[in-house]
Write an enzyme that holds these catalytic residues in place. Structure first.
Site, mmCIF file in Angstrom:
data_model
loop_
_atom_site.group_PDB
_atom_site.id
_atom_site.type_symbol
_atom_site.label_atom_id
_atom_site.label_comp_id
_atom_site.label_asym_id
_atom_site.label_seq_id
_atom_site.Cartn_x
_atom_site.Cartn_y
_atom_site.Cartn_z
ATOM 1 N N LYS A 145 44.257 45.873 44.806
ATOM 2 C CA LYS A 145 42.806 46.147 44.881
ATOM 3 C C LYS A 145 42.106 45.121 45.753
ATOM 4 C CE LYS A 145 42.184 49.909 42.660
ATOM 5 N NZ LYS A 145 42.844 50.150 41.411
ATOM 6 N N LYS B 99 44.188 59.929 43.890
ATOM 7 C CA LYS B 99 42.865 60.543 44.097
ATOM 8 C C LYS B 99 42.197 59.994 45.332
ATOM 9 C CE LYS B 99 41.836 61.153 39.269
ATOM 10 N NZ LYS B 99 42.587 60.007 38.720
ATOM 11 N N LYS C 137 52.301 57.000 46.959
ATOM 12 C CA LYS C 137 52.151 57.964 45.862
ATOM 13 C C LYS C 137 50.955 58.876 46.093
ATOM 14 C CE LYS C 137 48.958 55.846 42.704
ATOM 15 N NZ LYS C 137 48.404 56.035 41.412
HETATM 16 P P1 ADP Z 1 44.860 58.094 40.382
HETATM 17 O O1 ADP Z 1 45.999 57.207 40.754
HETATM 18 O O2 ADP Z 1 44.975 59.448 40.920
HETATM 19 O O3 ADP Z 1 43.511 57.465 40.578
HETATM 20 P P2 ADP Z 1 44.818 57.377 37.616
HETATM 21 O O4 ADP Z 1 44.977 55.987 38.104
HETATM 22 O O5 ADP Z 1 43.588 57.685 36.846
HETATM 23 O O6 ADP Z 1 44.976 58.362 38.838
HETATM 24 O O7 ADP Z 1 46.090 57.764 36.791
HETATM 25 C C1 ADP Z 1 46.116 58.570 35.647
HETATM 26 C C2 ADP Z 1 47.536 58.794 35.219
HETATM 27 O O8 ADP Z 1 48.244 59.528 36.219
HETATM 28 C C3 ADP Z 1 48.334 57.496 35.016
HETATM 29 O O9 ADP Z 1 49.191 57.657 33.918
HETATM 30 C C4 ADP Z 1 49.129 57.367 36.283
HETATM 31 O O10 ADP Z 1 50.325 56.659 36.089
HETATM 32 C C5 ADP Z 1 49.411 58.821 36.613
HETATM 33 N N1 ADP Z 1 49.612 58.996 38.053
HETATM 34 C C6 ADP Z 1 48.687 58.901 39.033
HETATM 35 N N2 ADP Z 1 49.224 59.153 40.248
HETATM 36 C C7 ADP Z 1 50.548 59.423 40.024
HETATM 37 C C8 ADP Z 1 51.647 59.774 40.862
HETATM 38 N N3 ADP Z 1 51.491 59.940 42.162
HETATM 39 N N4 ADP Z 1 52.846 59.962 40.290
HETATM 40 C C9 ADP Z 1 53.009 59.829 38.962
HETATM 41 N N5 ADP Z 1 52.018 59.513 38.107
HETATM 42 C C10 ADP Z 1 50.797 59.311 38.616
#
Ligand code: ADP
Ligand code: TRP
Length: 330
Positions: free
Chosen positions: A112, A198, A195
């Site tokens: 971050k 969002k 990965k």
């Molecule tokens: P983002 O990364 O999309 O902002 P979050 O951080 O809110 O999403 O993650 C919510 C859940 O989704 C967490 O348990 C996170 O580990 C899982 N997650 C997010 N992106 C991935 C991904 N590309 N592959 C597997 N799990 C993911």
């Protein structure tokens, strides 16, 4: 005794395939056998300073998408983090037994500050403490999350152990990151590296319509390598990883053979991949559109879930404070 399962998601945007396969689907499968808590981490989303005008809408959007994907308020306790003030109180207490050094070493914090050097707020530093409070306040055993959350879970275990040993109690269980296939999942993005996320703009959202899904998949990065047995490039590996998650095994094997023979046509592979993604996401999309309009269902779900979550949270907080030496003046 039933095991306690808990997971959460930040209210920062629409749910994508990574969220679904990394965390949500595992959680949904666990709803029948366990005591399950699911919440929307709106406090965590504040680290990126969202616009107040969208703040509440974002929570409703994520909530609708969760319900549409299969979270069942009859089986799980579904709530919003900020409506359970006991979490914030435990977070204050936990800040006293978490150390700045270990927080500074957290991978997500380092990432971050690299990506957003203009907004290194203290909430980012103590993000893992708040997340540990979310988990420990319900004394959860299993936490279905994606691979990127592994370190946060490890830190939660450290905080739990530290409390138990500081106060010579056996109070907090050590929660485990959980996935059915044993390995935690990382769904790659369609842009060839990293990965699906969002904020990366490289994902397929559960709410995307068919045309959008197909367009995104057809545009996914590949390469021009067509020599037999060539080493697979990162973007192509990623495409196969997504296919392994959403498609039947025979299909994956067919395209792997085509790849090894040097005769793969990525266009064909992408078309099949888009078909299989649509099979999963389009029924969810339909439900999202319905649920989003049903304000009463959303508010009943949150009001009922929050009351149950507060009850469990208050019981833990009371014990923690007793162990730490707080006493009533009455
Ligand atoms: P983002 O990364 O999309 O902002 P979050 O951080 O809110 O999403 O993650 C919510 C859940 O989704 C967490 O348990 C996170 O580990 C899982 N997650 C997010 N992106 C991935 C991904 N590309 N592959 C597997 N799990 C993911
Ligand atoms: N940090 C998680 C993420 O970004 C979201 C989250 C907050 C969470 N508190 C949690 C996940 C507690 C599981 C348990 O994905």
């Amino acid at each position: 005794m039933k095991e306690i399962v808990l997971s959460g998601i930040r209210s920062t945007g629409n749910l994508h395939l990574g969220n679904y396969f990394g965390a949500l689907r595992n959680f949904i499968k666990m709803q029948n056998e366990n005591r399950c808590y699911f919440f929307i981490a709106d406090l965590h989303s504040l680290t990126t300073h969202p616009n107040p005008e969208n703040f509440h809408e974002n929570v409703k959007t994520v909530l609708s998408e969760y319900l549409a994907a299969g979270l069942d308020p009859e089986k799980s306790v579904i709530f919003v983090q900020s409506l359970v003030p006991e979490i914030s109180e435990l977070y204050t207490l936990m800040n006293m037994w978490s150390y700045v050094g270990e927080l500074e070493r957290t991978a997500s914090f380092k990432e971050k500050i690299r990506k957003h050097p203009d907004n290194i707020n203290a909430g980012l530093l103590t993000y893992p403490v708040l997340m540990a409070s979310d988990i420990l306040i319900h004394r959860a055993h299993k936490v279905p999350v994606g691979k990127d959350q592994e370190q946060h879970l490890e830190m939660t275990r450290v905080f739990a152990r530290r409390f138990n040993s500081m106060y010579k109690v056996d109070f907090f269980p050590e929660p485990a990151a959980y996935n059915f296939g044993s390995e935690l999942v990382k769904v790659p993005g369609l842009d060839g590296s990293g990965k699906m996320g969002k904020s990366e703009g490289n994902g397929v959202y559960l709410v995307d319509d068919e045309k959008t899904v197909r367009k995104k998949v057809m545009r996914a990065v590949t390469d021009s390598n067509t020599s037999p047995n060539a080493e697979m490039s990162e973007p192509v590996k990623n495409l196969f990883t997504i296919m392994e998650i959403v498609s039947p095994l025979e299909k994956v094997e067919y395209f792997k053979e085509q790849y090894s023979a040097g005769s793969i046509r990525y266009g064909d592979m992408k078309k099949e991949l888009a078909d299989d993604i649509c099979k999963i996401t389009l029924p969810i999309r339909e439900r999202i559109l319905e649920i989003r309009e049903n304000g009463k269902y959303l508010s009943d779900t949150v009001i009922n879930g929050t009351a149950q979550a507060r009850e469990s949270a208050a019981a833990t907080l009371k014990e923690v404070k007793k162990i730490m030496g707080f006493k009533s003046f009455r």
